[in-house]
Design a protein around this motif. Sequence first.
Motif, PDB file in Angstrom:
ATOM      1  N   ALA A  29       3.579 -34.155 -69.000  1.00 18.51           N
ATOM      2  CA  ALA A  29       3.428 -33.150 -67.914  1.00 18.51           C
ATOM      3  C   ALA A  29       2.028 -32.793 -67.839  1.00 18.51           C
ATOM      4  CB  ALA A  29       4.240 -31.919 -68.097  1.00 18.51           C
ATOM      5  N   CYS A  30       1.905 -33.330 -67.219  1.00 16.06           N
ATOM      6  CA  CYS A  30       0.464 -33.213 -67.115  1.00 16.06           C
ATOM      7  C   CYS A  30       0.060 -32.005 -66.331  1.00 16.06           C
ATOM      8  CB  CYS A  30      -0.076 -34.412 -66.435  1.00 16.06           C
ATOM      9  SG  CYS A  30       0.380 -35.887 -67.268  1.00 16.06           S
ATOM     10  N   GLY A  31       0.805 -31.016 -66.191  1.00 17.70           N
ATOM     11  CA  GLY A  31       0.354 -29.839 -65.499  1.00 17.70           C
ATOM     12  C   GLY A  31       0.408 -30.004 -63.992  1.00 17.70           C
ATOM     13  N   SER A  32       0.512 -28.905 -63.294  1.00 13.50           N
ATOM     14  CA  SER A  32       0.588 -28.974 -61.843  1.00 13.50           C
ATOM     15  C   SER A  32      -0.794 -28.954 -61.243  1.00 13.50           C
ATOM     16  CB  SER A  32       1.399 -27.783 -61.316  1.00 13.50           C
ATOM     17  OG  SER A  32       0.808 -26.576 -61.702  1.00 13.50           O
ATOM     18  N   GLY A  33      -0.862 -29.280 -59.976  1.00 12.56           N
ATOM     19  CA  GLY A  33      -2.164 -29.277 -59.345  1.00 12.56           C
ATOM     20  C   GLY A  33      -2.067 -29.867 -57.963  1.00 12.56           C
ATOM     21  N   ASP A  34      -3.226 -30.139 -57.374  1.00  4.56           N
ATOM     22  CA  ASP A  34      -3.258 -30.660 -56.026  1.00  4.56           C
ATOM     23  C   ASP A  34      -2.628 -32.034 -55.916  1.00  4.56           C
ATOM     24  OD1 ASP A  34      -6.521 -29.194 -55.421  1.00  4.56           O
ATOM     25  OD2 ASP A  34      -4.504 -28.360 -55.257  1.00  4.56           O
ATOM     26  N   ASP A  35      -2.503 -32.729 -57.053  1.00  2.74           N
ATOM     27  CA  ASP A  35      -1.971 -34.077 -57.019  1.00  2.74           C
ATOM     28  C   ASP A  35      -0.452 -34.103 -56.996  1.00  2.74           C
ATOM     29  OD1 ASP A  35      -4.432 -35.703 -57.276  1.00  2.74           O
ATOM     30  OD2 ASP A  35      -4.641 -34.529 -59.110  1.00  2.74           O
ATOM     31  N   ASP A  36       0.181 -32.942 -57.190  1.00  2.00           N
ATOM     32  CA  ASP A  36       1.645 -32.911 -57.155  1.00  2.00           C
ATOM     33  C   ASP A  36       2.122 -33.285 -55.755  1.00  2.00           C
ATOM     34  OD1 ASP A  36       1.989 -29.989 -59.273  1.00  2.00           O
ATOM     35  OD2 ASP A  36       1.746 -32.108 -59.750  1.00  2.00           O
ATOM     36  N   LYS A  37       3.153 -34.085 -55.687  1.00  2.00           N
ATOM     37  CA  LYS A  37       3.662 -34.492 -54.385  1.00  2.00           C
ATOM     38  C   LYS A  37       4.646 -33.463 -53.870  1.00  2.00           C
ATOM     39  CE  LYS A  37       4.638 -38.652 -53.492  1.00  2.00           C
ATOM     40  NZ  LYS A  37       5.302 -39.948 -53.433  1.00  2.00           N
ATOM     41  N   VAL A  71      21.368 -34.915 -62.715  1.00  2.00           N
ATOM     42  CA  VAL A  71      21.722 -34.278 -63.981  1.00  2.00           C
ATOM     43  C   VAL A  71      21.337 -35.256 -65.081  1.00  2.00           C
ATOM     44  CG1 VAL A  71      23.607 -33.444 -65.437  1.00  2.00           C
ATOM     45  CG2 VAL A  71      23.580 -32.911 -62.982  1.00  2.00           C
ATOM     46  N   ALA A  72      20.714 -34.750 -66.158  1.00  2.00           N
ATOM     47  CA  ALA A  72      20.200 -35.664 -67.173  1.00  2.00           C
ATOM     48  C   ALA A  72      20.265 -35.071 -68.568  1.00  2.00           C
ATOM     49  CB  ALA A  72      18.745 -36.034 -66.859  1.00  2.00           C
ATOM     50  N   PHE A  73      20.279 -35.953 -69.561  1.00  2.00           N
ATOM     51  CA  PHE A  73      20.096 -35.522 -70.940  1.00  2.00           C
ATOM     52  C   PHE A  73      18.769 -34.768 -71.013  1.00  2.00           C
ATOM     53  CE2 PHE A  73      18.063 -36.536 -75.064  1.00  2.00           C
ATOM     54  CZ  PHE A  73      18.891 -35.778 -75.879  1.00  2.00           C
ATOM     55  N   THR A  74      18.707 -33.730 -71.802  1.00  2.00           N
ATOM     56  CA  THR A  74      17.564 -32.832 -71.815  1.00  2.00           C
ATOM     57  C   THR A  74      16.223 -33.552 -71.976  1.00  2.00           C
ATOM     58  OG1 THR A  74      18.950 -31.083 -72.742  1.00  2.00           O
ATOM     59  CG2 THR A  74      16.566 -30.802 -72.923  1.00  2.00           C
ATOM     60  N   GLY A  75      16.121 -34.421 -72.978  1.00  2.00           N
ATOM     61  CA  GLY A  75      14.853 -35.105 -73.201  1.00  2.00           C
ATOM     62  C   GLY A  75      14.474 -36.027 -72.063  1.00  2.00           C
ATOM     63  N   THR A  76      15.463 -36.646 -71.435  1.00  2.00           N
ATOM     64  CA  THR A  76      15.211 -37.512 -70.292  1.00  2.00           C
ATOM     65  C   THR A  76      14.767 -36.687 -69.092  1.00  2.00           C
ATOM     66  OG1 THR A  76      16.986 -38.940 -71.119  1.00  2.00           O
ATOM     67  CG2 THR A  76      16.181 -39.365 -68.903  1.00  2.00           C
ATOM     68  N   ALA A  77      15.407 -35.541 -68.912  1.00  2.00           N
ATOM     69  CA  ALA A  77      15.014 -34.636 -67.838  1.00  2.00           C
ATOM     70  C   ALA A  77      13.576 -34.169 -68.018  1.00  2.00           C
ATOM     71  CB  ALA A  77      15.955 -33.425 -67.805  1.00  2.00           C
ATOM     72  N   ALA A  78      13.188 -33.931 -69.271  1.00  2.00           N
ATOM     73  CA  ALA A  78      11.825 -33.496 -69.555  1.00  2.00           C
ATOM     74  C   ALA A  78      10.814 -34.575 -69.197  1.00  2.00           C
ATOM     75  CB  ALA A  78      11.695 -33.111 -71.030  1.00  2.00           C
ATOM     76  N   ALA A  79      11.175 -35.828 -69.442  1.00  2.00           N
ATOM     77  CA  ALA A  79      10.285 -36.934 -69.076  1.00  2.00           C
ATOM     78  C   ALA A  79      10.156 -37.039 -67.560  1.00  2.00           C
ATOM     79  CB  ALA A  79      10.809 -38.241 -69.660  1.00  2.00           C
ATOM     80  N   LEU A  80      11.274 -36.953 -66.851  1.00  2.00           N
ATOM     81  CA  LEU A  80      11.216 -37.004 -65.390  1.00  2.00           C
ATOM     82  C   LEU A  80      10.377 -35.857 -64.835  1.00  2.00           C
ATOM     83  CD1 LEU A  80      14.937 -37.904 -64.552  1.00  2.00           C
ATOM     84  CD2 LEU A  80      12.944 -39.423 -64.427  1.00  2.00           C
ATOM     85  N   HIS A  81      10.492 -34.700 -65.452  1.00  3.09           N
ATOM     86  CA  HIS A  81       9.704 -33.540 -65.033  1.00  3.09           C
ATOM     87  C   HIS A  81       8.204 -33.835 -65.106  1.00  3.09           C
ATOM     88  CE1 HIS A  81       8.335 -29.317 -64.846  1.00  3.09           C
ATOM     89  NE2 HIS A  81       7.530 -29.650 -65.842  1.00  3.09           N
ATOM     90  N   ASP A  82       7.797 -34.542 -66.138  1.00  5.69           N
ATOM     91  CA  ASP A  82       6.377 -34.852 -66.300  1.00  5.69           C
ATOM     92  C   ASP A  82       5.857 -35.773 -65.203  1.00  5.69           C
ATOM     93  OD1 ASP A  82       6.313 -33.252 -68.504  1.00  5.69           O
ATOM     94  OD2 ASP A  82       6.154 -34.860 -69.981  1.00  5.69           O
ATOM     95  N   TYR A  83       6.758 -36.444 -64.511  1.00  5.07           N
ATOM     96  CA  TYR A  83       6.370 -37.285 -63.376  1.00  5.07           C
ATOM     97  C   TYR A  83       6.620 -36.582 -62.039  1.00  5.07           C
ATOM     98  CZ  TYR A  83       5.995 -41.102 -66.717  1.00  5.07           C
ATOM     99  OH  TYR A  83       5.625 -41.886 -67.782  1.00  5.07           O
ATOM    100  N   GLY A  84       7.072 -35.334 -62.098  1.00  2.00           N
ATOM    101  CA  GLY A  84       7.282 -34.566 -60.874  1.00  2.00           C
ATOM    102  C   GLY A  84       8.686 -34.592 -60.324  1.00  2.00           C
ATOM    103  N   ILE A  85       9.628 -35.154 -61.086  1.00  2.00           N
ATOM    104  CA  ILE A  85      11.013 -35.216 -60.636  1.00  2.00           C
ATOM    105  C   ILE A  85      11.833 -34.171 -61.375  1.00  2.00           C
ATOM    106  CG2 ILE A  85      13.067 -36.655 -60.414  1.00  2.00           C
ATOM    107  CD1 ILE A  85      10.687 -37.540 -58.691  1.00  2.00           C
ATOM    108  N   GLU A  86      12.436 -33.256 -60.639  1.00  2.86           N
ATOM    109  CA  GLU A  86      13.210 -32.180 -61.255  1.00  2.86           C
ATOM    110  C   GLU A  86      14.702 -32.476 -61.201  1.00  2.86           C
ATOM    111  OE1 GLU A  86      11.544 -30.176 -62.875  1.00  2.86           O
ATOM    112  OE2 GLU A  86       9.562 -30.333 -61.959  1.00  2.86           O
ATOM    113  N   VAL A  87      15.421 -31.920 -62.147  1.00  2.55           N
ATOM    114  CA  VAL A  87      16.874 -32.097 -62.189  1.00  2.55           C
ATOM    115  C   VAL A  87      17.549 -30.749 -61.960  1.00  2.55           C
ATOM    116  CG1 VAL A  87      16.610 -33.992 -63.828  1.00  2.55           C
ATOM    117  CG2 VAL A  87      17.099 -31.689 -64.681  1.00  2.55           C
TER     118      VAL A  87
END
Length: 343
Positions: A29-37, A71-87
């Motif tokens: 997660a690289c943090g939010s910013g102007d690059d977030d889609k 809906v995702a397993f917690t750790g998988t959801a956390a990885a998707l979050h780091d790419y900007g995909i929320e569950v």
Amino acid sequence: MPNALSSPLSRRGVLAAGGAVGLGLALAACGSGDDDKEGAGTGGDAKAGPWSFKDDRGETAKADSVPKSIVAFTGTAAALHDYGIEVKGVFGPTTTKDGKPDIQAGDLDVTKIEILGNVWGEFNVEKYAALAPDLLVTAQWVEGELWYVPEQSKDKILKLAPGVALRAAETTVPKAIRRHADLAESLGADLGAAKVTTAKARFEKAAGRLRAAAKSKPDIRVLVGSASQDLFYVSLAKMSADTLYFQELGVKFVEPKVNAQGFFEELSWENIDKYPADIIMMDNRSSALQPNALSSKPTWARLPAVEAGQVVPRVTEPIYSYDKCAPILEDLAAAIEKARKVA
């Protein structure tokens, strides 16, 4: 043992019970910013029309459009979050007993996500159905099985939405990250965003540092352990994505005589000195006893690595994003750089 299932434990259940390594210890997660889609949390700018994704079981999940209710397993959801995909919902270790985010939740805001189950064997099918899910995502530790999806309700769960499983064992960190990134991209993530490319560069630099550290101290031996009240588990490095990758980078690991399941060896506390080690990596999951809880185990205190202060956390179930895996490499590199031969 935390999250223990009825005996005898299945191979899958043992992995989750809280005993050993890589595979999840008792097996972990690289943090939010102007690059977030804009809109990335619901599929972003993914192309319209039919969606499909071939998972690590070789099965292809399909939908008429890009899934939005995920809906995702917690750790998988956390990885998707780091790419900007929320569950919308998660299952698996999400919050601790005091209500704080579990280590496996990463940067997820656990107050804004429906938690369908927080422990092994817990999955609220009614709440899941209420989310009108388009996609279920989890890990695969054991061939063909869905991590933290209960066997007794699996059929009901899979009738509600297609499922995707991404390999977490018998793979390597870069491969696992790539697969999670592939899935995120299919759901609308921008892998060219600065936050992603910056994290990838950090990961690659960290890998180089760990390789150099291992080469500079070839005599240092690392033991991968996990503790329960009654047993100490020593894991086989090649069976888990993280430790197999460390091994490929040159880190030398203790090789236990594993049981029939193939992931780890169970030792009584009287025999935990069976394998000499200079560094001990201890399972950091909430299901495992942490080093500060082992003061009542005299054999633990007498281990050379413990006496030397060369015990470090092991992220047994990594969040497979560049952002979360880079620090893991950096921390192990630092531990090896500072370590002295004690075994």
